[in-house]
Design a protein around this motif. Structure first.
Motif, PDB file in Angstrom:
ATOM      1  N   SER A 176      -6.365   0.872  -2.297  1.00  0.00           N
ATOM      2  CA  SER A 176      -7.182  -0.243  -1.798  1.00  0.00           C
ATOM      3  C   SER A 176      -7.946  -0.917  -2.939  1.00  0.00           C
ATOM      4  CB  SER A 176      -8.142   0.237  -0.718  1.00  0.00           C
ATOM      5  OG  SER A 176      -9.077   1.140  -1.275  1.00  0.00           O
TER       6      SER A 176
ATOM      7  N   LYS B  41      -5.623   6.070  -0.444  1.00  0.00           N
ATOM      8  CA  LYS B  41      -6.883   5.340  -0.270  1.00  0.00           C
ATOM      9  C   LYS B  41      -7.241   4.568  -1.535  1.00  0.00           C
ATOM     10  CE  LYS B  41      -9.051   8.914   2.354  1.00  0.00           C
ATOM     11  NZ  LYS B  41     -10.351   9.509   2.678  1.00  0.00           N
ATOM     12  N   ASN B  42      -6.937   5.157  -2.683  1.00  0.00           N
ATOM     13  CA  ASN B  42      -7.276   4.491  -3.944  1.00  0.00           C
ATOM     14  C   ASN B  42      -6.483   3.209  -4.167  1.00  0.00           C
ATOM     15  OD1 ASN B  42      -9.282   6.210  -4.771  1.00  0.00           O
ATOM     16  ND2 ASN B  42      -7.875   7.603  -5.818  1.00  0.00           N
TER      17      ASN B  42
ATOM     18  N   TYR C  64      -4.912   1.918   7.918  1.00  0.00           N
ATOM     19  CA  TYR C  64      -5.081   3.050   6.976  1.00  0.00           C
ATOM     20  C   TYR C  64      -5.139   4.373   7.750  1.00  0.00           C
ATOM     21  CZ  TYR C  64      -5.974   0.385   2.693  1.00  0.00           C
ATOM     22  OH  TYR C  64      -5.842  -0.402   1.593  1.00  0.00           O
TER      23      TYR C  64
ATOM     24  N   LEU D 221      -2.654   7.643   7.511  1.00  0.00           N
ATOM     25  CA  LEU D 221      -3.115   8.883   6.880  1.00  0.00           C
ATOM     26  C   LEU D 221      -3.258  10.060   7.837  1.00  0.00           C
ATOM     27  CD1 LEU D 221      -5.669   7.551   4.271  1.00  0.00           C
ATOM     28  CD2 LEU D 221      -3.449   8.631   3.885  1.00  0.00           C
TER      29      LEU D 221
ATOM     30  N   THR E 128       0.837  -1.208   0.000  1.00  0.00           N
ATOM     31  CA  THR E 128       0.000   0.000   0.000  1.00  0.00           C
ATOM     32  C   THR E 128       0.871   1.257   0.000  1.00  0.00           C
ATOM     33  OG1 THR E 128      -1.861  -1.073   1.058  1.00  0.00           O
ATOM     34  CG2 THR E 128      -1.685   1.296   1.359  1.00  0.00           C
TER      35      THR E 128
ATOM     36  N   THR F  60       1.669   3.874  -3.091  1.00  0.00           N
ATOM     37  CA  THR F  60       1.342   5.295  -2.902  1.00  0.00           C
ATOM     38  C   THR F  60       2.544   6.176  -3.258  1.00  0.00           C
ATOM     39  OG1 THR F  60      -0.105   4.671  -1.099  1.00  0.00           O
ATOM     40  CG2 THR F  60       0.466   6.994  -1.277  1.00  0.00           C
TER      41      THR F  60
END
Lengths: 219, 261
Positions: A164, A161-162, A199, A203, A24, A28
């Motif tokens: 995911s 987040k995208n 997450y 964040l 993840t 990113t």
């Protein structure tokens, strides 16, 4: 409801979870860098006033801004290979999609930041004999960048987040690993709660940092 | 060749339109080396556009411009000069703007160093010494470290003058350099400009300060609707204008001219 919470079984899967978190984060960082690069190119091309360059790039960025990223992801993985005759692995398809999606939004932020700089600053730099490169590097971008940072951070939060959505293509990101663990243990409550918490922990510093920056700059 | 030594600025047949609106209609003028020329006229007369074309911030549609040894011909049909040529030309002319246009992310000293370091590739210690010297010259030796937002309007404009001087320009162009200042700050900027004129700097200024123009300028040019209506020795044009249009314009400034005399 008489549910017995028990997070302890997750310890057995810590390698899997760790790997998911790395995927993840890695996706990113990678797509933020590549997206910013694409964003810069689109923004500068659109500002250049060169029509044959600006128009196609505007069309592409509108395409990516006005369709859901999940649709793009699926299209890029299942449909694009038919067009170009080359099969794309899930990570490659995901990388291309998130780069272009992020880049299209980054481009608007960068373009907006640059055109917000007063015309007098361009005049002053030109009057000293600066050419466009020096003018951008020394005068315009340093000022524009300060204004761009908060929206760029917000867009990067969305970018994380995208990632995911990559689970749809079986890229082993955090959510995908959560799905694996759930199907092995039948404990979705603890597993997906943990996924959400990770997450959140990733964040929160970003959004708080952006808010702090914004507050400091509006002063 | 003797002409290019004695004439620092030469403009022939300059024309500029924005859309259908002609802002400059066939302007020609000369400024001798060390000369001070004041451009006066009502707003919209084209005087600021004329000044900007001399630094190529606005490109004329046609005409010929020479500043020092650099010349650019805008005769119709010729290709537009490239970024490199424009930049080289601009580096030889200093420009001071109505709204100062200091770089807000740099200290006063860094503003002055920017041109020499970035454009002329001067070493930083050398540029810093030059900046200190020029800031002292405009009376701001003690504000070198200040950021623009910490400076008053008059101080900002004096930094802007130092920034332009740092390029060792052949000429200095002043575009309403005191129009955005509080009245009590005007004098400190005019004093610096007057000192420059005394030292022999070639200057072209757009101004509404008639007393200053009368006292410091050798030549005054009155413009209206993109034409030069009248030009001549400063005192003659301001005290005894030959044209009715000049007289009508100057009547608005009677007090200012009287006070400075």
């Amino acid at each position: 409801m008489n549910y017995q919470w028990d997070f302890s079984f997750l310890l057995e899967y810590k390698t899997l979870i760790w790997q998911g978190a790395l995927y993840t984060l890695g996706f990113t960082v990678l797509t933020a860098v590549s997206g910013l690069t694409v964003g810069c190119i689109i923004a500068l091309a659109r500002l250049s006033g060169i029509r044959w360059l600006a128009w196609p790039l505007l069309a592409i960025s509108e395409l990516f801004r006005c369709t859901p990223v999940l649709v793009q992801l699926v299209w890029c993985y299942y449909a694009l290979p038919i067009l170009i005759g080359v099969n794309l692995s899930p990570p490659v398809a995901a990388f291309i999609t998130l780069t272009m999606y992020g880049g299209s939004f980054y481009a608007e932020i960068i373009r907006g930041g640059i055109i917000s700089i007063d015309a007098g600053q361009w005049d002053a730099g030109r009057a000293l004999g600066m050419r466009i490169g020096a003018l951008m590097r020394r005068i315009v971008l340093p000022q524009a960048f300060r204004r761009m940072v908060p929206p760029l951070v917000n867009q990067t939060v969305l970018q994380l987040k995208n990632t995911s959505l990559l689970s749809v293509l079986a890229v082993p990101d955090l959510l995908y690993q959560g799905q694996l663990i759930t199907s092995a243990t039948y404990r979705p409550l603890e597993t997906y709660t943990m996924v959400a918490v990770i997450y959140f922990i990733l964040l929160l510093p970003l959004t708080r940092g952006a808010a702090l920056l914004e507050a400091r700059m509006s002063r | 060749m003797s002409n290019s030594i004695t004439t620092m600025i030469e403009v022939v047949g300059l024309k500029k339109s924005f859309g259908t609106h002609a802002v400059l209609r066939d302007i020609s003028l000369e400024v001798p080396k060390g000369g001070v020329v004041a451009l006066i006229g009502p707003s919209g007369s084209g005087k600021s556009t004329l000044l900007r074309t001399l630094n190529l911030l606005t490109l004329p549609d046609s005409g010929y411009i020479r500043v020092g040894a650099s010349r650019i011909d805008f005769t119709a049909g010729q290709r537009m000069p490239r970024d490199r040529e424009l930049a080289a030309f601009r580096a030889r002319t200093g420009m001071v703007f109505q709204n100062f246009n200091l770089f807000p992310h740099m200290s006063a000293e860094a503003n002055v160093m920017e041109g020499p370091v970035t454009v002329q590739r001067m070493k930083k210690p050398e540029a810093r010494a030059l900046a200190r010297e020029l800031l002292a010259k405009v009376g701001l030796a003690d504000r070198a470290e200040a950021m623009p937002e910490q400076l008053s309007g008059g101080q900002k404009q004096r930094v802007a003058i130092a920034r332009a001087l740092a390029m060792k320009p052949d000429v200095m162009l002043f575009d309403e350099a005191t129009s955005a200042l509080d009245p009590e700050r005007v004098a400190e900027v005019l004093a610096v400009m007057k000192q420059l004129a005394t030292e022999g700097m070639t200057m072209l200024l757009v101004t509404h300060e008639m007393a200053f123009a009368r006292e410091v300028a050798d030549t005054v040019i009155f413009m209206r609707d993109g034409y030069v209506v009248e030009s001549g020795p400063a005192r003659q044009v301001i005290d005894h204008p030959a044209e009715e249009a000049t007289r009508a314009f100057l009547s608005h400034f009677h007090h200012a001219a009287g006070a400075g005399a």
